[in-house]
Design an enzyme around this catalytic site. Sequence first.
Site, PDB file in Angstrom:
ATOM      1  N   ASP A 509     163.050 103.402  10.067  1.00  0.00           N
ATOM      2  CA  ASP A 509     163.695 102.110  10.187  1.00  0.00           C
ATOM      3  C   ASP A 509     163.230 101.527  11.518  1.00  0.00           C
ATOM      4  OD1 ASP A 509     166.876 101.085  11.327  1.00  0.00           O
ATOM      5  OD2 ASP A 509     165.608  99.994   9.905  1.00  0.00           O
ATOM      6  N   ASP A 697     169.231 104.582  11.343  1.00  0.00           N
ATOM      7  CA  ASP A 697     170.401 104.581  12.212  1.00  0.00           C
ATOM      8  C   ASP A 697     171.630 103.946  11.617  1.00  0.00           C
ATOM      9  OD1 ASP A 697     170.690 101.649  14.163  1.00  0.00           O
ATOM     10  OD2 ASP A 697     169.577 101.878  12.305  1.00  0.00           O
ATOM     11  N   ASP A 701     170.573 101.567   6.079  1.00  0.00           N
ATOM     12  CA  ASP A 701     169.693 102.648   5.640  1.00  0.00           C
ATOM     13  C   ASP A 701     170.400 103.636   4.758  1.00  0.00           C
ATOM     14  OD1 ASP A 701     168.681 102.610   9.012  1.00  0.00           O
ATOM     15  OD2 ASP A 701     167.593 101.762   7.307  1.00  0.00           O
TER      16      ASP A 701
END
Lengths: 824, 74
Positions: A509, A697, A701
Amino acid sequence: MDNTLCFHCSDLLPPGPAIISQVDGEPRHFCCLGCKAVSDTIINEGLEQFYQQRSAPTITPQPIDDATREGYALYDSDSLQGPLVHYRDDGALETQLMVEGLTCAACIWLIERHLERQPGVQSIRINHSTQRARVVWTAGEIALSQILLAIRELGFHASPFQPSDWEQQMQAAQKKALTRIGIAGLGSMQAMMLAYPLSFGLTTGTDDSLIQLFRWASWLIATPVVLYSAMPFLQAALRDLRVRHLTMDVPVSLAIFGGYIASAWITVAGGEEVYFESVCMFTFFLGLGRFLEMRGRYRAGLAGASLLNAMPQTARLQLGDTERLVPAQTLKPGDTINLRPGDSVPADGTIIAGSSALDESMLTGEYLPVTRSSGERVCAGTVNSESPLQIRVDQAGQHTRLSAIMRILDQAQQEKPRTAIMADQVARYFVAAVLLAATITFATWLLLEPSRAFAITLAVLVVTCPCALSLATPTALTAATSALRAQGFLPTRGTTLEGLSTIDTLVFDKTGTLTEGRLSLRGLTPLGDMARAQCLALAAGLERHSEHPVAHAFRELESAPLTEVRNQPGQGITGQMEGRRYAIGSAAFVADRCQLGDPDPEPDDGSLTIYLATEGQWLARLALDDHLRPDALSTLRTLKQRGYQLIMASGDQSPHVARVAGQLPLDQSYSGQSPEDKLALVKALEARGHQVMMIGDGLNDLPVLAGARLSVAVAGASDIARLKADAMLLGETLTPLVTALTLAPRTRRVIRQNITLSLLYNATTLPLAMMGLIPPWLAAIGMSASSVVVVLNALRLGRTRVSAPVATAPRYSTEPLSLSEPGL
Amino acid sequence: MSILYLLIPLSLILVGIALTLFIWAVKNEQFEDLDGPAHSILYDDDVHRIPPEAQVKKPAANNKPTDKDETHHG
């Protein structure tokens, strides 16, 4: 002592006026006022030993503002204290705290000493391995919030929590298991001591009664071992037999209980050999293997379980004229709630009053705060950063977008493939082979020499002890997990380490993972006559009074004193100094406030540009963006060298994605990805045969973290992300990833070696035992030797030190950086 | 050799005592934190218990601090 690092936290010193304080008679430099404040506290309390004893850099303290104090004050309310605080018999209050930011033992010492000085605190004890604190205090003399603030003063964040049922059960089970192997261990040593004269013929020529003494004593010692420590094996074997499942517990129970009963019989009725010491050692080694396994699972689960008990979501409900603190679950559509700066939004809703900047990065990945005002919608889980807002709830509890994402997550997790553990497969065949061998032995000797049949069959069962086999995997996993944990990588599931060796693709990410997740100052270009340092000081002085995420970038700088500071939310700030008016903010706002024309146009590179000006003159252009983590470049380079495919998938739509991608050696990069898009990406990769590791994080996600073969949550991740991930990164760096990916194949190799060694041992000793050539003492020695070899082999994993080069880049720069410069 | 008839039961009694202590230690959570005590003994928390005549004076502020050993008393 070099003067380029902060004395307290070892960060690079920023340019600008130095912050100095006297420590032990020497002037020391600090990177920010926060570090200096903590250092002063330490000196004032006479705790300077901390600086001499610490073995790792200390965490940089975050500034304590009103929002933080309010957050802690919430813990004093009765509704929250109820489950968290425990009333002791002597009237004192007790609670357990989770402490974050501990880097070494000296930090623990510091907190304990500092807290003990607070009036009202009776005792504080922090456990080094679990990082949990137990605090006992006198009601009325000090409040829980004050205790938390005292810890915060030193730079560490503590939060009360309540151990879940699972944890309490596990703790009790662990204690029992420890007691069992303790009894088995002590019993084994005593039994071995008593077996020595019997085995080595030292009793020839003496009274038979002496032999009887030894046998009876051995029986006495073996009884608690067999009846208490070995009971779990019998219970498991009976349970498995009832389901017609052949597990290792079956031959183990046969050997232990068969040996015990047979030896007891021989003690009473007379006979050749007794096997009490073998039975005890059997129990000890097998119990040890299981205990290590359980402890490993417990430690891994601890990390996850404590997140479950993170502070419950509360909301400020506006009822008529009063405001009440209620749990977020009780909100209904139509309720009016108030949000202060720093609060996270508890439900989906529409703004009815106020205008503020919201941090939506956890839902969308966009790192720039979004300004929202009356009539616009806000989502649960985002953070209000700038000004107070009043919201009308539209959807709460299960119906928020957040809950919907969580449901996708749960579903995706159930479909996750589970790899079969190597040892289980081996064990099944092994057990069948052992039982077959034992039966053949018994039958054969029954025909040849019936008196020895039972003894020899027992020897076969004892010698083929799966002690080494059962220790093979857990010791390797435990050693590897401890080594990884010390280096900043914490697996939370048993299958994580195995999965690591199969990974070939990494999906990152962007916001908060490859980047730091917060705005920092990237460059300052003077546009007028004022010097850089002056411009910086002015900017910091103006931004001091704002809660906007942009202001946080200036928090740690020395600021010029400004008066009559006025904040226009979402636009900018104006202030006065020495009679002149200054303004900072968006180009349009500043131009309006200072009567200026347009500034020179700047290239749109995805960073946030703000301007500083005074009446009649543009002073500076400041570029802010989300910096890459200092070691992101080196980590990715190393991974690329090792042959991994590197992909970045970000929810951010801005040009920032392209810029970050340009600075890193990525194979592919995607922007504007919703959580569902990311999940589809991972599934497509897996369909092509790749094994994917996802590092992320936040909430955006979550479905991916569940869908990928292996998911890793970074240190700053939301609690939910950390809970659902297979592993966590403990520090602010990405290098533990390299360590973990290096150690995993090594662990696999060691496990294979161990299993081979133990099978080899069993294979060679089995024929010998079947022929009746192995006396009990030899069987016992063989058992212990093979177990020790396996454990020593596993301990080699604990010695690995994998270091990847970590480049630390300066966080502050007053030079405008060119786009081609990598890594910054 | 007949002394063994006394010694072995004696050793069994000692084992019993050892077991009792072990079980108490587990119940009392002595095994919970195995790293902490190793670190805490290294700190000089008992400075205030040293009688005044035995204390080593710290060097004055304008002296350069030299070795750790010289500014640290045992």
